[in-house]
Design an enzyme around this catalytic site. Structure first.
Site, PDB file in Angstrom:
ATOM      1  N   ASP A   7       0.860  -1.181   0.000  1.00 12.79           N
ATOM      2  CA  ASP A   7       0.000   0.000   0.000  1.00 12.79           C
ATOM      3  C   ASP A   7       0.896   1.230   0.000  1.00 12.79           C
ATOM      4  O   ASP A   7       2.073   1.158   0.397  1.00 12.79           O
ATOM      5  CB  ASP A   7      -0.921   0.005   1.215  1.00 12.79           C
ATOM      6  CG  ASP A   7      -1.923   1.154   1.169  1.00 12.79           C
ATOM      7  OD1 ASP A   7      -2.602   1.303   0.141  1.00 12.79           O
ATOM      8  OD2 ASP A   7      -2.003   1.908   2.153  1.00 12.79           O
ATOM      9  N   GLU A   9       0.946   5.746   0.637  1.00 16.36           N
ATOM     10  CA  GLU A   9       0.309   7.001   1.027  1.00 16.36           C
ATOM     11  C   GLU A   9       0.958   8.111   0.216  1.00 16.36           C
ATOM     12  O   GLU A   9       2.159   8.045  -0.102  1.00 16.36           O
ATOM     13  CB  GLU A   9       0.456   7.271   2.523  1.00 16.36           C
ATOM     14  CG  GLU A   9      -0.180   6.214   3.423  1.00 16.36           C
ATOM     15  CD  GLU A   9      -1.676   6.058   3.243  1.00 16.36           C
ATOM     16  OE1 GLU A   9      -2.319   7.025   2.778  1.00 16.36           O
ATOM     17  OE2 GLU A   9      -2.201   4.979   3.565  1.00 16.36           O
ATOM     18  N   GLU A  52      -6.011  18.122   3.503  1.00 17.08           N
ATOM     19  CA  GLU A  52      -6.938  17.002   3.329  1.00 17.08           C
ATOM     20  C   GLU A  52      -6.200  15.659   3.263  1.00 17.08           C
ATOM     21  O   GLU A  52      -6.709  14.640   3.728  1.00 17.08           O
ATOM     22  CB  GLU A  52      -7.809  17.190   2.079  1.00 17.08           C
ATOM     23  CG  GLU A  52      -7.057  17.419   0.781  1.00 17.08           C
ATOM     24  CD  GLU A  52      -6.790  18.896   0.508  1.00 17.08           C
ATOM     25  OE1 GLU A  52      -6.658  19.233  -0.690  1.00 17.08           O
ATOM     26  OE2 GLU A  52      -6.730  19.693   1.468  1.00 17.08           O
ATOM     27  N   HIS A 150      -5.079   6.040   8.069  1.00 18.39           N
ATOM     28  CA  HIS A 150      -4.456   5.214   7.048  1.00 18.39           C
ATOM     29  C   HIS A 150      -2.941   5.173   7.288  1.00 18.39           C
ATOM     30  O   HIS A 150      -2.339   6.152   7.709  1.00 18.39           O
ATOM     31  CB  HIS A 150      -4.718   5.786   5.655  1.00 18.39           C
ATOM     32  CG  HIS A 150      -6.135   5.634   5.214  1.00 18.39           C
ATOM     33  ND1 HIS A 150      -6.469   5.315   3.923  1.00 18.39           N
ATOM     34  CD2 HIS A 150      -7.307   5.758   5.888  1.00 18.39           C
ATOM     35  CE1 HIS A 150      -7.792   5.251   3.811  1.00 18.39           C
ATOM     36  NE2 HIS A 150      -8.316   5.520   5.001  1.00 18.39           N
ATOM     37  N   ASP A 155      -2.155  -0.844   6.533  1.00 18.59           N
ATOM     38  CA  ASP A 155      -3.168  -1.196   5.544  1.00 18.59           C
ATOM     39  C   ASP A 155      -2.754  -2.425   4.737  1.00 18.59           C
ATOM     40  O   ASP A 155      -3.597  -3.234   4.341  1.00 18.59           O
ATOM     41  CB  ASP A 155      -3.441  -0.014   4.617  1.00 18.59           C
ATOM     42  CG  ASP A 155      -4.264   1.082   5.301  1.00 18.59           C
ATOM     43  OD1 ASP A 155      -4.577   0.908   6.492  1.00 18.59           O
ATOM     44  OD2 ASP A 155      -4.568   2.091   4.650  1.00 18.59           O
TER      45      ASP A 155
END
Length: 228
Positions: A7, A9, A52, A150, A155
């Protein structure tokens, strides 16, 4: 069979618009069993972190300021993944960022023929259902209580369990291990893999009374086929 569950980010949704990779977490599985080997890294994106995005993964510009550039660990990442299939949730998104970062430092892209998208697998298995990682964890009873934001490695750990369920629901090769196998992950979570429990075979031999009753019944038959 070796597979890498991973995963990422990022600072946003599209590297073509200036977004960058800030974290990657990879977990090695062999025959759908965790080996304990991982690759995990944070990267300095050399740009600001949108509010965000930080709200999703909690990685601030200050936290990433002293982290290495992707290029300094690119070879280590490529060595870890080797030529294995790469499993991710909404994998096209992650492949876009990885291949952009690899291209920025002069490495060839990772072929999309190696991509396994768990969203696509879930659509086939659960048509019309919610397909987020959270939703699939709930469907399969996977504990995610330690997931407050997250995180790439966390994850990937959850996705590894979801992936096994999507592929049939049982880790291959656990018949010969102890009653349970606890695997500690880099994020501190402990995944417990339980072996399959087999029942003892039920007795099927007739008792002496049952044999006697059968013989008495057979003696009452007139001209049975097997006597002709």
């Amino acid at each position: 069979m070796r597979e890498i569950i991973f995963d990422t980010e990022t600072t946003g949704f599209d590297p073509k618009n200036g977004d960058r990779l800030v974290e990657i977490g990879c977990i090695e599985m062999v025959n759908r069993v965790l080996t304990g080997r991982t690759f995990h890294a944070y990267f300095n994106p050399c740009r600001s972190m949108p509010a965000e995005a930080e709200a999703v993964h909690g990685l601030s510009e200050a936290f990433l300021a002293d982290k290495p550039l992707f290029e300094t660990r690119a070879l280590e990442f490529l060595d870890f993944i080797g030529d294995s299939p790469l499993v991710a949730h909404n994998a096209g998104f992650d492949f876009n960022f990885i291949n952009f970062e690899l291209g920025q430092c002069g490495h060839p892209p990772v072929g999309r023929d190696r991509m396994i998208d768990t969203v696509a697998l879930a659509k086939v298995r659960h048509p019309g259902a919610k397909l987020s990682l959270d939703a699939l964890c709930s469907r399969y009873g996977i504990d995610r209580s330690h997931r407050t934001k997250h995180g790439a490695l966390l994850d990937a750990e959850l996705l590894a369990q979801v992936y096994v369920e999507l592929r049939g629901g049982r880790q291959i090769g656990l018949e010969l291990v102890a009653e349970s196998l606890a695997v500690s992950t880099q994020s501190g979570a402990v995944l417990t893999l339980r072996k399959r429990v087999f029942r003892q075979p039920r007795p099927h031999a007739a008792s002496a009374d049952e044999l006697a009753a059968h013989a008495a019944f057979v003696a009452t038959l007139e001209n049975p086929l097997w006597s002709s």
